[in-house]
Design a protein around this motif. Sequence first.
Motif, PDB file in Angstrom:
ATOM      1  N   THR A 323       1.172  -1.361  -0.075  1.00  0.00           N
ATOM      2  CA  THR A 323      -0.382   0.154  -0.148  1.00  0.00           C
ATOM      3  C   THR A 323       0.641   1.206   0.080  1.00  0.00           C
ATOM      4  O   THR A 323       1.660   1.378   0.957  1.00  0.00           O
ATOM      5  CB  THR A 323      -0.894  -0.113   1.266  1.00  0.00           C
ATOM      6  N   PRO A 324       0.333   1.718  -1.008  1.00  0.00           N
ATOM      7  CA  PRO A 324       1.919   3.588  -1.528  1.00  0.00           C
ATOM      8  C   PRO A 324       1.330   4.177   0.405  1.00  0.00           C
ATOM      9  O   PRO A 324       0.268   3.921   0.919  1.00  0.00           O
ATOM     10  CB  PRO A 324       0.889   4.087  -2.437  1.00  0.00           C
ATOM     11  N   VAL A 325       2.290   5.136   0.805  1.00  0.00           N
ATOM     12  CA  VAL A 325       2.453   5.853   1.498  1.00  0.00           C
ATOM     13  C   VAL A 325       1.343   7.295   1.653  1.00  0.00           C
ATOM     14  O   VAL A 325       1.310   7.822   0.354  1.00  0.00           O
ATOM     15  CB  VAL A 325       3.340   6.200   2.284  1.00  0.00           C
ATOM     16  N   ALA A 326       0.584   7.029   2.044  1.00  0.00           N
ATOM     17  CA  ALA A 326      -0.611   8.088   2.577  1.00  0.00           C
ATOM     18  C   ALA A 326       0.186   9.852   2.401  1.00  0.00           C
ATOM     19  O   ALA A 326       1.266   9.269   3.452  1.00  0.00           O
ATOM     20  CB  ALA A 326      -1.670   8.471   3.041  1.00  0.00           C
ATOM     21  N   ASP A 327       0.164  10.154   1.544  1.00  0.00           N
ATOM     22  CA  ASP A 327       0.267  11.813   1.633  1.00  0.00           C
ATOM     23  C   ASP A 327       0.111  12.653   3.030  1.00  0.00           C
ATOM     24  O   ASP A 327       1.295  13.331   3.702  1.00  0.00           O
ATOM     25  CB  ASP A 327      -0.095  12.690   0.422  1.00  0.00           C
ATOM     26  N   GLN A 332       1.812  14.303   8.554  1.00  0.00           N
ATOM     27  CA  GLN A 332       1.881  14.751   9.975  1.00  0.00           C
ATOM     28  C   GLN A 332       2.998  14.363  10.259  1.00  0.00           C
ATOM     29  O   GLN A 332       3.670  15.377  11.483  1.00  0.00           O
ATOM     30  CB  GLN A 332       0.754  13.470  10.378  1.00  0.00           C
ATOM     31  N   LEU A 333       3.667  13.471   9.915  1.00  0.00           N
ATOM     32  CA  LEU A 333       5.094  13.157   9.835  1.00  0.00           C
ATOM     33  C   LEU A 333       6.372  14.632  10.222  1.00  0.00           C
ATOM     34  O   LEU A 333       6.923  14.953  11.495  1.00  0.00           O
ATOM     35  CB  LEU A 333       5.495  12.540   9.349  1.00  0.00           C
ATOM     36  N   LEU A 334       6.045  15.121   9.117  1.00  0.00           N
ATOM     37  CA  LEU A 334       6.560  16.270   8.622  1.00  0.00           C
ATOM     38  C   LEU A 334       6.278  17.087  10.317  1.00  0.00           C
ATOM     39  O   LEU A 334       7.070  18.005  10.872  1.00  0.00           O
ATOM     40  CB  LEU A 334       6.393  16.973   7.436  1.00  0.00           C
ATOM     41  N   VAL A 373      17.420  14.208   3.329  1.00  0.00           N
ATOM     42  CA  VAL A 373      16.761  14.107   4.256  1.00  0.00           C
ATOM     43  C   VAL A 373      16.774  12.458   3.781  1.00  0.00           C
ATOM     44  O   VAL A 373      16.384  11.692   5.383  1.00  0.00           O
ATOM     45  CB  VAL A 373      15.029  14.183   3.889  1.00  0.00           C
ATOM     46  N   GLN A 374      16.444  11.707   2.889  1.00  0.00           N
ATOM     47  CA  GLN A 374      17.071  10.423   2.656  1.00  0.00           C
ATOM     48  C   GLN A 374      18.453  10.147   4.088  1.00  0.00           C
ATOM     49  O   GLN A 374      18.307   9.023   4.690  1.00  0.00           O
ATOM     50  CB  GLN A 374      16.982  10.294   1.560  1.00  0.00           C
ATOM     51  N   GLN A 375      19.530  10.345   3.665  1.00  0.00           N
ATOM     52  CA  GLN A 375      20.947  10.405   3.572  1.00  0.00           C
ATOM     53  C   GLN A 375      20.548  10.689   5.826  1.00  0.00           C
ATOM     54  O   GLN A 375      21.041  10.264   6.645  1.00  0.00           O
ATOM     55  CB  GLN A 375      21.899  11.125   3.771  1.00  0.00           C
ATOM     56  N   ALA A 376      20.194  11.491   6.020  1.00  0.00           N
ATOM     57  CA  ALA A 376      19.810  12.180   7.821  1.00  0.00           C
ATOM     58  C   ALA A 376      18.727  11.950   8.599  1.00  0.00           C
ATOM     59  O   ALA A 376      18.975  10.825   9.567  1.00  0.00           O
ATOM     60  CB  ALA A 376      19.349  13.906   7.756  1.00  0.00           C
ATOM     61  N   ALA A 377      18.194  11.001   8.039  1.00  0.00           N
ATOM     62  CA  ALA A 377      16.853  10.475   8.477  1.00  0.00           C
ATOM     63  C   ALA A 377      16.353   9.248   8.862  1.00  0.00           C
ATOM     64  O   ALA A 377      15.859   8.759   9.217  1.00  0.00           O
ATOM     65  CB  ALA A 377      15.110  11.702   8.834  1.00  0.00           C
ATOM     66  N   VAL A 378      16.987   8.596   7.512  1.00  0.00           N
ATOM     67  CA  VAL A 378      16.693   7.974   6.874  1.00  0.00           C
ATOM     68  C   VAL A 378      17.737   7.033   7.045  1.00  0.00           C
ATOM     69  O   VAL A 378      17.757   5.360   7.669  1.00  0.00           O
ATOM     70  CB  VAL A 378      15.758   7.472   5.749  1.00  0.00           C
ATOM     71  N   SER A 397      10.829   4.256   8.413  1.00  0.00           N
ATOM     72  CA  SER A 397      10.564   3.433   7.452  1.00  0.00           C
ATOM     73  C   SER A 397       9.712   3.965   6.239  1.00  0.00           C
ATOM     74  O   SER A 397       9.383   3.817   4.977  1.00  0.00           O
ATOM     75  CB  SER A 397      10.168   2.071   7.870  1.00  0.00           C
ATOM     76  N   LEU A 398       8.628   4.714   6.904  1.00  0.00           N
ATOM     77  CA  LEU A 398       7.850   4.815   6.008  1.00  0.00           C
ATOM     78  C   LEU A 398       8.654   6.313   5.600  1.00  0.00           C
ATOM     79  O   LEU A 398       7.890   6.215   4.039  1.00  0.00           O
ATOM     80  CB  LEU A 398       6.600   6.061   7.470  1.00  0.00           C
ATOM     81  N   LEU A 399       8.930   6.968   6.238  1.00  0.00           N
ATOM     82  CA  LEU A 399       9.098   8.142   5.453  1.00  0.00           C
ATOM     83  C   LEU A 399      10.020   7.811   4.169  1.00  0.00           C
ATOM     84  O   LEU A 399       9.972   8.286   3.051  1.00  0.00           O
ATOM     85  CB  LEU A 399      10.142   9.600   6.260  1.00  0.00           C
ATOM     86  N   GLY A 400      10.855   6.723   4.731  1.00  0.00           N
ATOM     87  CA  GLY A 400      12.507   6.516   2.917  1.00  0.00           C
ATOM     88  C   GLY A 400      11.032   5.889   2.318  1.00  0.00           C
ATOM     89  O   GLY A 400      11.318   5.839   0.857  1.00  0.00           O
TER      90      GLY A 400
END
Length: 407
Positions: A323-327, A332-334, A373-378, A397-400
């Motif tokens: 299931t694609p991650v919902a925008d 909300q994560l941001l 963001v991928q490098q720093a947060a994931v 994981s969801l963010l990635g």
Amino acid sequence: MHAYLAEWLSLIIRWFHVIAGVAWIGASFYFIWLDNNLREPPEWKKQKGIKGDLWAIHGGGFYEVAKYHVGPEKMPTELHWFKWEAYSTLMSGLALLFAVYYFGNPGYLIDPSKLELSTFGAIAIGMGTLLGVMAIYEALIRSPLAKHGLAFGVVLFLILVAVSWGMFQVFAGRGAFIHVGAVIGTIMVANVFLGIVPAQRALVSAVEEGRTPDDHVVMLAQRAMLRSRHNNYLTLPVIFIMISNHYPMFYGHEYGWAVLAAIGAITAYARHFFNLRHQHITKPSILVISALATVALVWAMAPSAPEAPAPALDSQGEPVAVTPVADADVEQLLVTHCMACHAAQPSSPAFQAPPAGIMLENLQQLKQHSAKVQQAAVATQYMPLGNMTGITPQERSLLGQWLRENP
């Protein structure tokens, strides 16, 4: 207003620290170069006690510099000392450590996933380490080991590697890096205050009293020269640490302590090439080895390309559609984990403006800074600083996944 004034305070201290450091390191580089380029003087100069001299041209004029074996026959009316550059660098560095790390943004220093620390607990560990390593160095420089340059260098390097590893066990990466730099800087200033300046005072006293310096004074002078050379090899590593806070890929690395140790070894070895070259000994192999070691470090630190997780399988072994991650979930994560700092007007009291100018107030901005963001947060999980917002592995994981789905 607190964040605004804190930014000004940090800027003023950092600016002064850099100016003082440039003055000190520049003088260190110059005098090592000068000693390495002194040539045997003519006989009439030798009779005056001159050990070596040098001619140079700069700023539209000629300069003649002479170095005495011990001192001139009569003390000059004006004698320039080089010490306040070192003392100013240390004092401004300690002020920066307290203003930015101890009483500034706690995320720069404290990582609860490593160790729950109070401000005063962090100060005790940091200051205790600085004083402890300085005491160990002083014991070594006054021991017979100081007569064996290579062995001394290896021992000192291993001590600094141990400090780097230890700091990474208790502090966040950025705070660990800056404490290793503070340890090195403290050793360097101690060399000036406890060794070089006392030796110079002893020489001045001998000349003023019209007596030949005894063996003790000569020994102090020789040890002062050794301390000066140690400082010379430590300058490039400490300069790297001074600028490293702009590059999370170093201090945010899983093995940041080893990365720092590698850079310290490479830069100190590269400095050896120039010290030899000043003596007309050219060994390009030193630079080649340093360059190859840097390439190897770049390769070893390279992040792996983000891979999609293996697809889940149903009871018949067939892949289950992901299931694609919902925008809305990412938005909300941001809000929860990013916007306190990375907003046009941060709500965090630690920032007056978004760090590095990166704003993450909407999905379009997130896409714009996707790689960072991928490098720093994931990948490295360095952000949020010290994980002060409590982001979970599932949220990372969801963010990635969203970043992969929305290149």
